[in-house]
Design an enzyme around this catalytic site. Structure first.
Site: not given
Ligand code: PMP
Length: 369
Positions: A69-70, A146, A176, A196-198, A234, A313
């Site tokens: 996401a960043t 968040n 979120q 964001s996947a995590h 890649t 963060c």
């Protein structure tokens, strides 16, 4: 140990791990290469794009895979920047990956407006209306905070855009929100959307930016021209396929209901002195522990319950821009902790967590009296 810091990151699904291993082992070819095996990998990436678009409720547009996401937020913001008399609008409740990018844009001479937050944690829509004008190029508003779980009314934002700055792009940081609350990008009228996947059971270091119209965006990294030229480098194929697995296997509606129940049970089992900010996402809640420093409590709990002092963060920085923006005083900010749930946790777990938090809170309160 009970983990209640799921807004920081979530445990990965076993199925997503297995996909990652499988991809790394058997589909390792570079998706940009010209031979058959590589073309299959490229096709498989396109399938993942389709899965994401479908879950996002977007019939048009593209998915640009990123490192998370960043990067997606940086691409959305700096990729939208144009010369001339352009202006940029952000909410005061943004995650640092948007907020600090907006500040960097300001440092480079960009005209940037920050819209204050209301007491409920959402943006102040009247203030938003005041700063949008025909010079506005981009409006960037977080979907679900968040820090507090407040859900912004994105439809209201895009309607204001339609009325006051029809050519402006609307970017939404949906980290979120995606796979947690139900929505459709088409219905909301969003141009750019970050995921964001995590944060939903996928791996770290992989995410995406939804782009409705690629012509509206410019690349910010230069290289081989992957991802339609918008993100050279890649692709993290194993990560992307694992993210796709997570997306396919999440039942957003059922998870939302279950998390609502978990949050209710959790709050019912807390000591009555503990207060919280009522917001609409059941996944995140900001708690206040009167008379106790949040960080002291977090450390006292560490071996039993893991909670957060806010976004990972911002945890390193003094104070909390967002809670301050909502109007919390210094004492309330210091006594705050963030609890964030995972839909797959049990009722017993959250009951036990609430009871343990209450016991440790009272112990510290006794000591500091
Ligand atoms: N935006 C929001 C709202 C977040 O919660 C986070 C993660 N803390 C990010 C952006 C950054 O995500 P990533 O770790 O994928 O860069």
């Amino acid at each position: 140990m009970i983990y209640l810091d799921n807004a920081a990151t979530t445990p990965m699904f076993e199925g997503a791990m297995e996909v990652m291993r499988q991809e790394a082992c058997c589909n390792f070819y570079n998706p940009s290469a010209g031979y058959h095996a590589a073309l299959n990998v490229s096709k498989s990436l396109n399938e993942a794009r389709k899965t994401l678009l479908e879950k996002l409720g977007a019939r048009k547009g593209d998915i640009i895979f990123t490192s998370g996401a960043t990067e997606s937020n940086n691409l959305a913001i700096f990729g939208s920047v144009r010369g001339g008399k352009t202006e940029y609008v952000f909410s005061g409740g943004e995650h640092p990956s948007v907020y600090n990018t907006a500040r960097a844009l300001q440092d480079k001479g960009g005209v940037v407006h920050f819209v204050p937050l209301g007491k409920n944690g959402q943006i102040d829509y009247d203030e938003l209306e005041k700063v949008i004008n025909d010079r506005t190029r981009l409006i960037s508003i977080i979907h679900v905070s968040n820090e507090t779980g407040a859900i912004n009314d994105i439809k209201r934002v895009t309607l204001l855009r339609d009325k006051l700055a029809p050519n402006a792009l609307v970017h939404v940081d949906g980290v979120q929100a995606f796979c947690k609350i139900q929505f459709s990008l088409d219905q909301l009228g969003i141009d750019l959307y970050t995921i964001s996947a995590h944060k939903f059971g996928g791996p770290k270091g992989v995410g995406a930016l939804y782009v409705k119209n690629k012509q509206a965006l410019k690349n910010i990294v230069y290289g081989g021209g992957q991802e339609g030229g918008l993100r050279s480098g890649t692709e993290n194929v194993a990560g992307i396929k694992a993210m796709e697995w997570a997306v396919k296997n999440i039942d957003v509606g059922a998870n939302f209901k279950n998390t609502e129940l978990l949050q209710k049970i959790f709050l019912e089992n807390l000591d009555k002195k503990i207060t919280w900010l009522e917001t609409d996402s059941p996944y995140i809640i900001s708690l206040s522990f009167p008379g106790v420093n949040g960080e002291t409590l977090m450390r006292a709990l560490e071996n039993e319950v893991i909670v957060g002092t806010g976004s990972a963060c911002s945890a390193k920085h003094a104070g909390n821009r967002i809670l301050e923006g909502i109007g919390f005083n210094k004492d309330k900010i210091k006594s705050s902790l963030r609890v964030s749930f995972n839909a797959y946790q049990s009722q017993d777990e959250v009951t036990k967590a609430a009871k343990t938090i209450s016991v440790r809170y009272n112990e510290i309160l006794e000591k500091v009296k």
